[in-house]
Design an enzyme around this catalytic site. Structure first.
Site, mmCIF file in Angstrom:
data_model
loop_
_atom_site.group_PDB
_atom_site.id
_atom_site.type_symbol
_atom_site.label_atom_id
_atom_site.label_comp_id
_atom_site.label_asym_id
_atom_site.label_seq_id
_atom_site.Cartn_x
_atom_site.Cartn_y
_atom_site.Cartn_z
ATOM 1 N N ASP A 104 0.953 -1.229 0.054
ATOM 2 C CA ASP A 104 0.183 -0.011 0.035
ATOM 3 C C ASP A 104 0.891 1.218 0.064
ATOM 4 O OD1 ASP A 104 -2.288 2.091 0.768
ATOM 5 O OD2 ASP A 104 -3.258 0.290 1.018
ATOM 6 N N SER A 167 -3.044 19.164 1.817
ATOM 7 C CA SER A 167 -3.206 17.986 1.107
ATOM 8 C C SER A 167 -2.210 17.698 0.251
ATOM 9 C CB SER A 167 -4.784 18.308 0.388
ATOM 10 O OG SER A 167 -4.849 17.044 -0.740
ATOM 11 N N HIS A 251 6.071 28.341 -10.768
ATOM 12 C CA HIS A 251 6.718 27.648 -12.200
ATOM 13 C C HIS A 251 6.980 26.196 -11.729
ATOM 14 C CE1 HIS A 251 7.866 27.626 -16.188
ATOM 15 N NE2 HIS A 251 8.717 26.780 -15.712
ATOM 16 N N HIS A 300 10.210 34.540 -15.733
ATOM 17 C CA HIS A 300 9.808 34.623 -16.876
ATOM 18 C C HIS A 300 8.482 34.782 -17.198
ATOM 19 C CE1 HIS A 300 9.710 30.017 -17.429
ATOM 20 N NE2 HIS A 300 8.599 30.655 -17.134
ATOM 21 N N HIS A 301 7.552 34.733 -15.974
ATOM 22 C CA HIS A 301 6.096 35.065 -16.005
ATOM 23 C C HIS A 301 6.099 36.545 -15.918
ATOM 24 C CE1 HIS A 301 5.145 30.922 -15.862
ATOM 25 N NE2 HIS A 301 5.993 30.782 -15.316
ATOM 26 N N LYS A 329 13.588 14.448 -24.000
ATOM 27 C CA LYS A 329 12.260 13.548 -23.779
ATOM 28 C C LYS A 329 11.789 13.166 -25.018
ATOM 29 C CE LYS A 329 10.399 13.376 -19.734
ATOM 30 N NZ LYS A 329 11.460 12.284 -19.164
ATOM 31 N N ARG A 448 -5.448 38.848 -22.809
ATOM 32 C CA ARG A 448 -6.406 37.750 -22.219
ATOM 33 C C ARG A 448 -7.371 38.194 -21.055
ATOM 34 N NH1 ARG A 448 -2.092 34.481 -18.349
ATOM 35 N NH2 ARG A 448 -4.036 33.595 -17.469
#
Lengths: 523, 278, 387
Positions: A104, A167, A251, A300-301, A329, A448
């Protein structure tokens, strides 16, 4: 052996609602996570339908601006924290113990609590639509000072985020400890299925950054109610400081939502190419590199907040670097397909679409990593297109692929292959009709988070809305296929996919309520 | 029996009601807090109810873990899980404080200089630390490092030493040393809290005193809450010691609390250097 | 198109013109790229964007042509057997290093543009831009010229009760006027929340952050009107705070500037005038439409609970002093702004008179601009005393 299995299958546990409220079983909890996620996916999806209906044409038709802002905000928050993350944790719960041969999760009771905190947070978020002033409308990023202006629902959102954080942290610790401590004998780290690796690294990111989010929303709360001046210039605070701390969480959070999706894809592609994953070692290192870089690129945001030139250059270079391990990847997935023996069942279709569409999202990410280009595209529909390519055709489609892939194992029945493929094609096509035009809208200058727009954006928006309605409706097929598969269907057998190799396929379908109570020996 | 054999592999607890009770507790607590924040009279009562349920849950849950432990159900691998779990929990706490320290560093090194540059908006503002910001014209005396805070540093460091001394006692089977060490640690912790409360009452500024007041009270306040929590945990452990729990080679509960106490200690050192001293 | 040509060539010309305008039409209906730039930085961004998109497209082909080839030729259904190769160190090294080199190739020219766009030194003029919920304020530093720029699209168009104009949502009452061929430095700040000033054709987007100063610059090549919008979510009317920049040749700019100064002087004179009640109500309605209607609504009912009604409000029908205080200083912690800094004495007098004599409010009192001036001075004294 039969006697043991029989004994265990009939082990006492409460039935009905109490089974689900008190369960300590990783499969039950995984199921709870997945159903919760699907519910939230439909809830947040319904919000998106209203958003697209309002944007169907210029002018205000369906909702007023205040409601529109609530819809976009809650769509984002619920999709991220209610749909994508719980779905991935659901996979972790079901699959990690099965894949590493553990009885488990390491802390079964804590596992139950991690789940049952989610409905608490969801209650706070969803009920906030019905309090005076309506739900939070400041964007899912919760930027001050706008956030400081809001009403009671803003406090509910902060508390919900705290509970979601709690959580996630407990869930993540559980996953890390399970992987580090509960592997079957012989299951060395470099033999772990890639899905398990991606979750180990994701869980580390969660433990590292969810507390940072908790700290920064706590500052919002004290700025709102206790007179602190963290984000108020008059008191020596700074709204931009919020953004720095938020994106230090935000990020890595982006990778929290995509790395386990990489793991799912890395399980599906080798199965249906009937070939082992190409470059396993480099895949593990690539995931680790992406996770490490995710801590170093947050600003970068924020290229338009007016950072000094050195800051902009640093964050631009670091961000560009991420495309190297991400590229590795993609190359490895393509190399896995190369000279395989490929078949195209529904999970594989989702995985292949993931590789193509996620890569498009990766490219648009590279485009906006360049500071000057980002200056034009920041906070436009281009960014909306970008993150839906990585989050919908990335995470969400990987999740759907994963559900089709493991449903036979979880339920013991095969899903309806025809309907699965119908669902796939409708989703893939409608997704592109919805989101590809948004690249052009962003380039052409549409910001946006606006309920109404200038006339030159009208045609693409109409197209996008039409796509969105089809996309939304197609997901009902998904629900139908899942329910149908749970209720019955052809027997799946232990190993429905001939190319599948990890440990879960050595168990019956569905697996016994308690599996691997005696640890298997891995060679 | 076969089952016994299995449970010795890894203890998977039976269904438990504690988690759902915990969720109910947090829902009530959060709901009450929201009502309180938005100035509704019921707030504090609902919060108190939530806190009561939470305490009930914690007592019940930890109680059942302690009983399982005493019954010998938790084998070596469960012990190892607990250790990893505690390590990662403390790591998450470190990151939580990291957010607030980050705010402090950012405000000092980036925000204040850029506010001082914005002479167009804030004429005459120098941006020197400590500052209540350019829009709050409040004169205040910052907290001096070398009075009570330095004494508090000494107290917490000694408490770290006493808890380690108690641990040595436990490992070598000297229960008396263990008990004395634990009680000393708790007393030192309480002394720290009393001095901290005294410092708050005497402070010449409040949490509203701009960024200085905000970072000061949030950092020291959260630290104080952690010391309180640590002291409660130490008290529980002390009761368990008096009840004869823990053996020289199996005492994870004790170790977890002592790790936590050392963590609280280290956070204080950082606070002392960056909040009080520099 | 020259339609004065002899009739024989006309149909051909028309056809050619139509054909030629098709791409243009498509470009208008379905714009595919950034808006045509008119500044040096805008051009650099445009070129950079084009280059990076081609590079991405190239890489896409390099990766996905082999993938789709494999999907086609290495299918199980045509009996292809898996070839078990799981590693290829040389290939793996290559596909790590080559992308890295490509990135360096992209980074070098980009760095130059970043440095250039951040260089706000040696401007020919400086304009202070202040973002407010939900309008922009422009102040020509050193010129004593300052004005607000509001959305000019009528509310009827937004609520679909009137046909939408050509520049729907991208039109303002007073555009920012700048000279061409001059380096214009903009300094940004905001009054309430974060806004972002964005004009795509100029290649400028900069957040305006309350309490802080940020800057940017542009130098327009071509005279013309350039439109943009706020690009940072700033509350209810985020979609309704456009930016219009009118670039005119320097000589025309000088004329415009003189004109502004004359009008400002006239406005000051107007403030000392005495107005009749209907005159103030008429002027006030315009001010109300521009500044108050978004929250308090045209019928004065507001949108409770966030935006209280003015119709029958105790503040509006009570003493003038109390009403003025709210309009002047706003209500901290709510969306009610401090209009004292934004509106002229005449405007405030007019809008207050309008509010006190509209809907069911019938005070019959005309508030005169000089009362506002007196209030303004008393406020300034209070602040000074607070120091």
């Amino acid at each position: 052996m039969d006697a043991i299995a029989h004994h265990i299958r009939h082990e006492e546990h409460p039935t009905g609602l109490m089974r689900w409220l008190t369960t300590t079983n990783h499969k039950d909890i995984g199921t709870l996570y997945l159903w919760f996620s699907l519910t939230m996916f439909f809830f947040a999806g319904a919000l998106a339908m209203v958003i697209r209906a309002e944007l169907f044409q210029p002018g205000l038709q369906v909702v007023q601006p205040q409601i529109f802002n609530q819809l976009t905000t809650m769509h984002g928050l619920v999709m991220i924290f209610g749909a994508i993350m719980p779905a991935l944790v659901g996979f972790a719960n079901w699959q990690i113990p099965l894949m590493i041969g553990a009885p488990d999760m390491a802390f079964p009771r804590l596992n139950n609590w991690s789940f049952w905190l989610l409905p608490v947070a969801a209650t706070l978020l969803v009920s906030s639509f019905f309090v005076p002033g309506g739900s939070m409308a400041g964007g899912w990023t919760m930027y001050p000072p706008l956030y400081i202006q809001g009403g009671i629902s803003y406090d509910m959102t902060i508390l919900a985020v705290h509970i979601l954080g709690l959580s996630s942290i407990m869930g993540a610790i559980n996953i890390i400890v399970t992987i580090l401590n509960l592997r079957a004998p012989g299951m060395t780290m470099m033999k772990l299925p890639l899905f398990v690796w991606t979750w180990l690294i994701t869980a580390f990111l969660l433990v590292a950054v969810m507390p940072v989010l908790a700290s920064v929303v706590t500052m919002l709360l004290t700025d709102r109610h206790f007179g602190t001046h963290f984000f108020n210039a008059a008191g020596g605070g700074d709204p931009v400081m919020y953004q720095h701390i938020f994106w230090t969480f935000g990020h890595p959070e982006v990778y929290i939502m995509i790395l386990p999706a990489f793991g799912i894809i890395s399980s599906i592609i080798p199965t249906f190419a009937r070939k082992k994953l190409f470059g396993y070692t480099s895949m593990v290192y690539a995931v680790a590199a992406i996770a490490l870089l995710s801590f170093l690129v947050w600003a970068h945001h924020m290229f338009t907040v007016g950072m000094p030139v050195a800051g902009q250059l640093y964050f631009m270079y670091a961000t560009m670097l991420i495309s190297v391990p991400t590229g590795v990847k993609v190359f490895n997935w393509v190399a896995t397909l190369w000279r395989g023996s490929i078949s195209f069942e529904t999970p594989m279709l989702f995985a292949l679409a993931f590789v193509c569409l996620f890569t498009i999202g990766g490219f648009s990410g590279l485009v906006v990593s360049l500071v000057p280009v980002d200056i034009q595209l920041q906070d436009t529909y281009y960014v909306v297109a970008h993150f839906h390519y990585v989050l919908f055709s990335g995470s969400a489609m990987a999740i759907m692929g994963g559900v089709y892939y493991w449903l036979p194992k979880w339920t013991g029945h095969m899903y309806d292959e025809f309907l699965g493929q119908v669902h796939f094609w409708l989703t893939a096509i409608a997704f592109n009709i919805t989101f590809f035009p948004m690249h052009f809208l962003g380039l052409a200058g549409m910001p946006r988070r606006i309920p109404d727009y200038a006339l030159q954006f009208a045609d693409f928006n109409r197209l996008s809305s039409l796509g969105a309605f089809v996309l939304g409706a197609s997901q009902l097929i998904f629900l139908y296929v899942v329910v149908k598969c749970i209720r019955g269907g052809a027997q799946a057998g232990d190993r429905p996919w001939e190319g599948a190799e990890s440990l879960e396929w050595t168990l019956t379908s569905p697996p016994p309520y308690h599996s691997f109570t005696v640890a298997p020996q891995v060679k | 029996m076969i089952m016994a054999n299995h449970s010795s592999e890894y203890y998977v607890p039976p269904p438990s009601r504690w988690p759902i009770v915990g969720s109910l507790a947090l829902l009530t607590l959060a709901g009450g807090f929201i009502l309180f924040l938005d100035k509704m009279a019921a707030g504090p009562y609902v919060m108190a109810l939530g806190a009561a349920i939470l305490i009930y849950m914690l007592v019940g849950w930890f109680g059942s873990v302690i009983r399982e432990d005493q019954a010998g159900k938790l084998g070596g691998r469960v012990d190892m899980s607990f250790r990893w779990g505690m390590v990662w929990f403390i790591f998450s706490e470190v990151m939580f404080f990291g957010g607030f320290f980050g705010a402090l560093f950012y405000a000092r090194n980036f925000t204040l200089p850029s506010l001082a540059d914005a002479q167009m908006l804030w004429p005459g503002f120098s941006g020197a630390w400590p500052s209540a910001g350019p829009g709050i014209r409040e004169q205040f005396t910052p907290m001096a490092a070398w009075g009570i805070p330095a004494l508090n540093t000494l107290i917490l460091l000694s408490s770290g030493a006493t808890v380690t001394w108690a641990h040595w006692g436990l490992k070598q089977g000297r229960r008396r040393q263990l008990k004395i060490g634990l009680i000393l640690t708790i007393l030192l912790g309480l002394t720290f809290l009393v001095l901290q409360a005294h410092e708050y009452l005497d402070a010449a500024f409040t949490i509203r005193t701009g960024i200085y007041g905000a970072t000061f009270y949030m950092l020291t306040g959260f630290h104080g809450m952690h010391v309180t929590l640590g002291a409660i945990m130490l008290t529980v452990i002390t009761f368990r010691v008096f009840a004869g729990h823990f053996s020289p080679d199996d005492h994870f509960g004790f170790e977890a609390v002592s790790w936590y106490w050392h963590f609280v200690d280290v956070v204080w050192l950082l606070l002392f250097v960056f909040v009080y001293w520099l | 198109m020259r339609l004065k040509e002899p009739t024989t060539t006309r149909p051909a010309l028309l056809a050619a013109g139509l054909l030629l305008s098709l791409p243009a039409l498509a470009e208008y209906r379905f714009p595919l790229n950034l808006q045509p730039p008119v500044t040096i930085i805008g051009h650099r961004i445009y070129d950079l964007s084009t280059t990076i998109n081609w590079i991405c497209f190239g890489i896409f082909l390099v990766v996905f042509i082999p993938m789709f080839y494999a999907l086609w030729r290495h299918r199980k259904s045509i009996g292809h057997e898996a070839h078990h190769v799981h590693e290829h160190p040389l290939l793996e090294t290559l596909w790590t290093i080559v992308p890295f080199l490509v990135l360096i190739g992209i980074a070098i020219p980009t760095t130059a543009v970043v440095v250039e766009m951040k260089d706000t030194s040696k401007p020919d003029m400086t304009i202070k831009v202040t973002g407010r919920q939900w309008k922009w304020e422009y102040e020509y530093l050193g010129e004593d010229v300052k004005f607000l720029s509001n959305l000019a699209t009528p509310r009827e168009q937004i609520s679909n009760q009137a046909p939408k104009g050509e520049h729907y949502l991208l039109e303002v009452d007073k555009p920012l006027v700048v000279p061409t061929d001059r380096k214009v430095r903009l300094v940004f700040t905001a009054e309430d929340v974060i806004h972002a000033w964005w004009v795509p054709a100029l290649g400028v987007k900069q957040d305006a952050i309350p309490g802080f100063i940020r800057d940017s610059w542009f130098k327009v090549d071509l005279p013309g009107t350039y439109r943009g919008q706020c690009a940072e979510l700033c509350g209810v009317d985020h979609a309704y705070m456009p930016i219009v920049v009118e670039a005119v040749p320097p000589d025309k700019f000088a004329i415009w500037m003189n004109d502004q100064k004359t009008r400002l002087a006239e406005a000051r004179a107007a403030a000392s005038k005495e107005y009749a009640l209907p005159e103030l109500v008429a002027m006030g309605q315009k001010v109300y439409q521009a500044n108050c209607v978004a929250c308090h609504q045209a019928n004065g009912q507001g949108l409770p609970p966030a935006f209280p009604p003015l119709d029958g409000s105790k503040v509006v029908t009570g003493p003038v002093e109390g009403h003025l205080t709210v309009v002047f200083n706003g209500r901290p912690g709510t969306a009610m702004q401090a209009f004292g800094k934004q509106l002229s004495d005449v405007d405030i007098a007019a809008v207050i008179t309008y509010e006190r004599n509209s809907w069911n409010n019938k005070t019959g009192i005309a508030v005169q601009p000089r009362e506002i001036l007196a209030f303004r001075e008393s406020q300034a004294q209070k602040v000074a005393a607070g120091k």
